[in-house]
Scaffold this active site. Structure first.
Site, PDB file in Angstrom:
ATOM      1  CE1 TYR A 133      66.244  93.639  77.556  1.00  0.00           C
ATOM      2  CE2 TYR A 133      68.255  92.469  78.094  1.00  0.00           C
ATOM      3  CZ  TYR A 133      67.160  92.659  77.289  1.00  0.00           C
ATOM      4  OH  TYR A 133      66.982  91.854  76.196  1.00  0.00           O
ATOM      5  CD  GLU A 174      68.514  88.717  70.891  1.00  0.00           C
ATOM      6  OE1 GLU A 174      69.446  88.240  70.220  1.00  0.00           O
ATOM      7  OE2 GLU A 174      68.675  89.184  72.033  1.00  0.00           O
TER       8      GLU A 174
HETATM    9 ZN    ZN Z   1      71.197  87.557  70.183  1.00  0.00          ZN
HETATM   10 ZN    ZN Z   2      70.265  89.711  72.914  1.00  0.00          ZN
END
Ligand code: ZN
Ligand code: ZN
Length: 345
Positions: A125, A219
Site C-alpha cells: 500500500y 487472502e
Molecule cells: Zn491475509
Molecule cells: Zn493481507
C-alpha cells in the site's frame, strides 16, 4: 477461564508431535512428517507457493494515469488504500500473537508465513501510494484508521476482539479472534478489491490492480488456512462448540455484512461501473462462503452464487486454476527494481 500461557521456545520433556493446538504439549521441534493434523502441511505449501513482492509490479502506467482519474475515483482510491492498510497492519500482529500461544509448531509455522505475507501487503500500500501521490496524501491515507469515523465504526468490533485476545489470551478469545481473522481475510477486504478491479476493467491503474489481485489470492488462502485451524481447534475443545458460540458467530457475520455494506455505499457511491446493490449481494455471497469454510450454514440463501458477474474474471478462478486475469493476459507484470525510487528510501 484458563489463561493460555506463552509457549516456551524449546521444551525437550514434551513430545515432538503436539498434543493440542492450544493448551497442549510440544517440544518445539517441528517434523512435517509427524503432525497431529497432517493436512496442515498442504495448507502451508499452498500459502508458500504464492510468494511475490510489491516492487516487482510495474507502476509506470499507473503513475501517468492517476492524475487523470476522476476526483471521486482519486478520493476512493486513497480511502480504500487507507482501509486496506488499517486491516493488513493488525493481520501481521494477530498472526504473530497466535504464534506465541499455539502449542502446535505446524500452526506456528503457517502463521509465521501468513504474518510475512501480511507484512508485504502492508508494504504494497505504501509502495502504491508513493508511486501515485504526494507524501501529504500518503500520510492522510494511513491516518484514516485513526480519523475517519465511518471506518472507525466499521472496525470497532475487530479492535475489541483482537485486543481482548491480546490482553486476555484464552481458548475462547483466540477462537473469537480467528473468527474475525476469517472475516478479514474473506469479507472485509472485498469491496476494496472490487473497486480496483472495476478500474482495471476500464483499463485504469492496472499495475495497482495486479498487486491487489496478488493480495486477494493470498487472502483467499489465508482464509482457508485460518478456518481449517479454527475447525481443528474447536474439535479439540468441544466445550466451546455450543449453540451460544455458533449464534455469536452468525451475529458477527450479520453485523460485519451490514458494516461492509454501509462502508461500500460511503466510499463507492460516486464510482462509475459499480452497482451498489450488486456490491451488497457480493458481500453476502462472500459471507456465505466464509461461513461454509467455518463449518456453518449460509445465512443469505439468495446469494449462493456471485451476483457481481463481471468480477468473476478477476477473482473466482483463483481457487481452481492458479492463474488469474492479469497473468492470463500477460499485462503489466514485469520485474523491475528502483522504478520509482521507492527502494532508495
Ligand atoms: Zn491475509
Ligand atoms: Zn493481507
Amino acid at each position: 477461564m484458563a489463561t493460555l500461557t506463552r509457549v516456551k521456545v524449546l521444551n525437550p520433556a514434551n513430545p515432538n508431535k503436539s498434543t493440542a493446538i492450544f493448551g497442549g504439549k510440544a517440544s518445539g521441534i517441528l517434523n512435517w512428517n509427524d503432525l497431529s493434523h497432517p493436512h496442515f502441511y498442504t495448507i502451508r505449501q499452498r500459502i508458500r507457493s504464492l510468494f511475490w513482492t510489491a516492487n516487482e509490479v510495474d507502476m509506470t502506467q499507473d503513475v501517468k494515469q492517476f492524475p487523470n482519474l476522476s476526483k471521486a475515483e482519486q478520493e476512493a482510491f486513497l480511502k480504500i488504500i487507507g482501509l486496506l492498510a488499517t486491516l493488513d497492519g493488525p493481520q501481521t500482529v494477530i498472526a504473530m500473537k497466535i504464534v506465541d500461544f499455539t502449542t502446535d509448531p505446524s500452526v506456528k509455522s503457517i502463521m509465521a508465513t501468513i504474518a510475512d505475507q501480511e507484512s508485504e501487503h502492508n508494504h504494497s500500500y505504501a509502495y502504491v501510494l508513493s508511486s501515485v501521490t504526494t507524501l501529504d496524501k500518503q500520510m492522510d491515507s494511513f491516518e484514516m484508521g485513526r480519523s475517519d469515523e465511518v471506518l472507525m465504526k466499521r472496525n470497532e468490533r475487530i479492535v475489541d476482539i483482537y485486543n481482548e485476545f491480546a490482553e486476555n489470551p484464552t481458548v475462547e478469545t483466540v477462537l473469537k479472534a480467528m473468527v474475525y481473522t476469517t472475516l478479514l481475510e474473506g469479507l472485509f477486504f472485498y469491496s476494496g478489491f472490487a473497486f480496483f478491479y472495476n478500474l482495471a476493467r476500464h483499463q485504469k491503474m492496472v499495475g495497482t490492480s495486479t498487486m491487489i489481485s496478488y493480495i486477494n489470492r493470498d487472502e483467499l488462502q489465508h482464509g482457508k488456512a485460518i478456518s481449517d485451524i479454527f475447525r481443528a481447534a474447536l474439535a479439540e475443545n468441544p466445550k466451546y462448540n455450543t449453540e451460544e458460540f455458533t449464534d455469536w458467530i452468525y451475529d458477527q457475520f450479520r453485523h460485519s455484512v451490514e458494516q461492509e455494506i454501509i462502508w461500500s455505499r460511503y466510499v463507492l457511491g460516486e464510482i462509475v461501473g459499480i452497482d451498489l446493490e450488486e456490491m451488497a449481494g457480493y458481500v453476502k455471497y462472500r459471507a456465505n462462503k466464509m461461513l461454509r469454510m467455518l463449518g456453518l450454514s449460509e445465512i443469505y440463501p439468495e446469494f449462493t452464487d456471485n451476483p457481481m458477474k463481471w468480477i468473476r474474471a478477476y477473482v473466482d478462478n483463483f481457487d481452481d486454476t492458479k492463474t488469474d486475469f492479469f497473468e492470463q493476459t500477460s499485462r503489466q507484470y514485469v520485474k523491475t527494481s528502483n522504478l520509482n525510487g521507492f527502494d532508495d528510501l
